[in-house]
Design a protein around this motif. Structure first.
Motif, mmCIF file in Angstrom:
data_model
loop_
_atom_site.group_PDB
_atom_site.id
_atom_site.type_symbol
_atom_site.label_atom_id
_atom_site.label_comp_id
_atom_site.label_asym_id
_atom_site.label_seq_id
_atom_site.Cartn_x
_atom_site.Cartn_y
_atom_site.Cartn_z
ATOM 1 N N SER A 30 6.113 -0.435 0.610
ATOM 2 C CA SER A 30 4.756 -0.887 1.266
ATOM 3 C C SER A 30 4.576 -2.150 1.113
ATOM 4 O O SER A 30 3.921 -2.832 2.199
ATOM 5 N N ALA A 41 -10.375 -2.798 4.229
ATOM 6 C CA ALA A 41 -9.722 -1.647 3.484
ATOM 7 C C ALA A 41 -8.261 -2.048 3.489
ATOM 8 O O ALA A 41 -7.702 -1.897 2.201
ATOM 9 N N GLY A 42 -7.744 -2.507 4.458
ATOM 10 C CA GLY A 42 -6.005 -2.665 4.318
ATOM 11 C C GLY A 42 -5.946 -3.893 3.437
ATOM 12 O O GLY A 42 -4.997 -3.755 2.680
ATOM 13 N N TYR A 99 -5.681 3.683 8.957
ATOM 14 C CA TYR A 99 -4.989 4.336 7.976
ATOM 15 C C TYR A 99 -5.278 3.931 6.610
ATOM 16 O O TYR A 99 -5.699 4.706 5.890
ATOM 17 N N SER A 100 -5.928 2.649 6.384
ATOM 18 C CA SER A 100 -6.346 2.003 5.203
ATOM 19 C C SER A 100 -7.617 2.690 5.019
ATOM 20 O O SER A 100 -7.897 3.142 3.670
ATOM 21 N N SER A 157 -7.086 6.302 3.318
ATOM 22 C CA SER A 157 -7.203 6.276 2.099
ATOM 23 C C SER A 157 -8.185 6.589 1.118
ATOM 24 O O SER A 157 -8.106 6.789 -0.029
ATOM 25 N N MET A 204 0.872 -1.300 0.150
ATOM 26 C CA MET A 204 0.031 0.099 -0.148
ATOM 27 C C MET A 204 0.928 1.079 -0.018
ATOM 28 O O MET A 204 1.699 1.141 0.937
ATOM 29 N N LEU A 259 -3.146 -0.023 11.156
ATOM 30 C CA LEU A 259 -3.493 -0.245 9.813
ATOM 31 C C LEU A 259 -4.719 -0.089 9.251
ATOM 32 O O LEU A 259 -4.724 0.576 8.245
ATOM 33 N N ALA A 316 -6.080 -2.477 0.017
ATOM 34 C CA ALA A 316 -5.042 -1.640 -0.150
ATOM 35 C C ALA A 316 -3.777 -2.234 -0.526
ATOM 36 O O ALA A 316 -2.932 -1.935 -1.214
ATOM 37 N N LEU A 317 -3.634 -3.298 0.275
ATOM 38 C CA LEU A 317 -2.363 -4.262 0.123
ATOM 39 C C LEU A 317 -2.221 -5.005 -1.095
ATOM 40 O O LEU A 317 -1.085 -5.362 -1.498
#
Length: 448
Positions: A343, A331-332, A390-391, A394, A1, A387, A335-336
């Motif tokens: 990242s 969400a993480g 923060y995800s 975004s 991410m 995490l 994003a990953l």
């Protein structure tokens, strides 16, 4: 991410006032919880928090400059392990013992006098953990607002508050692990180069002095650093210096422990002896309902179970936590899937650490002693929560980000207040006077 800011701008720093706010919140909550938990007050449970009597006996000995050997000189099995997790608690006990009988219930056993002073050391370690995770969030994201939110979440996360409120070795293990997370974050966001490798090594040495529940961080970090050296991002010299820093931090205390344990640096041989001769372990492989018990106990206590694992949060808090943290995890994961570069490697580092951490807990429960306790996975619970927060950020606008962070901070702050209230509402009370039996702390110990 990939984050919005590839590298934090050089001028971005969290203000001293923000660090002080997080530190104050963390300390006040832990001291409030510590005040409510008795020790050796004549109750049928001598601990009133997991294994505290045995932890305190060793801390008390250290505060007097003694390091008794188990089982020859003390009944506390914790004397067999490296002493580093208890040194700050021993220091605060030595300094404030005569002024620390301020708990909600006075101890009736002489050996427990001053126990609140030992708990102060643990509370301070909880502050270190919250500040380290706050600094890690700033190093990774370059966002002061997110770093403040991450620090407040770590400061108010209910199980983390509880772990910092009584005498144990988990608080040091968490603080060392969080410090390593900060060092790795800072090193990685600055190019995975030679710069910053020595602090990574020093923090890894501190992890090696803690409980084995934190050891999962060492191989995953070593692999990442080894990859950086192999691809010549970091020099071999810097990598060796980092290894030297790790040994410089850990070797003296491990060698000392080996000398007093006849070569058993980590205390594992003595621990096996303890299980064989003094404890009756329960193996998960022998329990018919092991899997549902394992999953339910681990998930609940990773968020908040208090007392001697017998005080729960109201059910709505577990549901809300699952929804909020679950949303962040989804969400993480999204994003990953798009992660590249540093990242991607950070995501692999975290994922591998989670898998190894859970594998260690599973092995312990199935083949050593069935104890599915969330404190063994608490650092990863804090990291996954951060995490996830923060995800979700975004995917939101500026206004949405502020609202999302506000919801998380308010939820975890409310959870911490409710957690303290639950302990207040269900004190570990002594039985009627006629039922009390005086006993020495020397024969009161349980297993972690």
């Amino acid at each position: 991410m990939e984050v919005a800011t590839p590298l934090p701008p050089a001028g971005v720093r969290t203000s001293r006032a923000e660090y002080l706010l997080v530190a104050a919140v963390a300390l006040v909550l832990r001291l409030a919880m510590a005040w409510a938990i008795p020790l050796a007050n004549g109750s049928l449970d001598p601990n009133c928090a997991p294994d505290e009597s045995a932890h305190f006996l060793f801390v008390d000995a250290l505060s007097h400059g003694r390091a008794p050997r188990w089982p020859e000189e003390t009944t506390s099995i914790y004397a067999a392990f490296p002493a580093a997790p208890y040194l700050l608690q021993a220091l605060t006990l030595a300094l404030f013992r005569d002024h620390a009988d301020v708990g909600r219930f006075a101890p009736v056993e002489a050996w427990a006098r001053g126990y609140e002073a030992a708990r102060l050391g643990n509370a301070l370690l909880g502050v270190v953990t919250a500040l380290a995770l706050m600094a890690a969030a700033l190093a990774w994201t370059g966002s002061r607002r997110f770093a403040l939110a991450a620090g407040l979440i770590a400061a108010t996360y209910p199980q983390h508050v509880f772990v910092g409120a009584y005498t144990n070795a988990d608080a040091f293990t968490l603080a060392a692990g969080a410090t390593l997370v900060y060092a790795v974050s800072r090193w990685a966001r600055r190019g995975e180069s030679s710069t910053g490798l020595i602090p990574v090594g020093a923090a890894a040495g501190a992890v090696l002095l803690g409980k084995m529940s934190g050891f999962y961080l060492l191989p995953v970090t070593a692999i990442w650093v080894g990859w950086a050296a192999w691809t010549r991002r970091a020099s071999l010299t810097a990598s060796l210096l980092a290894l030297g820093a790790s040994l410089g931090v850990s070797a003296p205390l491990l060698l000392w422990n080996a000398m007093r344990n006849r070569g058993d640096a980590l205390g594992l041989h003595k621990y096996r002896h303890f299980l064989a001769e003094y404890w009756k372990p329960v193996y998960g492989r022998d329990l018919p309902d092991a899997w549902p018990t394992f999953i339910a106990s681990l998930l609940k206590s990773a968020f908040g179970v208090f007392g001697n694992l017998n005080i729960l949060m109201p059910g709505v808090f577990y549901v809300a936590a699952a929804l909020l943290i679950g949303t962040g995890c989804c969400a993480g994961a999204i994003a990953l899937r798009r992660a590249t570069g540093v990242s991607c490697r950070a995501g692999l580092w975290l994922a591998a650490g989670i898998v190894l951490n859970l594998s260690m807990v599973f092995y312990n429960c199935w083949y050593i002693d069935f104890q599915a306790q969330g404190r063994y996975v608490l650092l990863n619970a804090l990291l996954v929560t951060g995490l996830g927060a923060y995800s979700v950020d975004s995917f939101l606008s500026d206004r949405g980000r502020r609202a999302w962070r506000g919801i998380l901070v308010v939820f975890f702050a409310s959870s911490a207040i409710v957690a303290v209230g639950r302990v207040y509402q269900r004190p570990c009370r002594p039985p009627p006077v006629a039922m009390r039996a005086s006993s020495s702390g020397s024969d009161r110990f349980v297993h972690n």
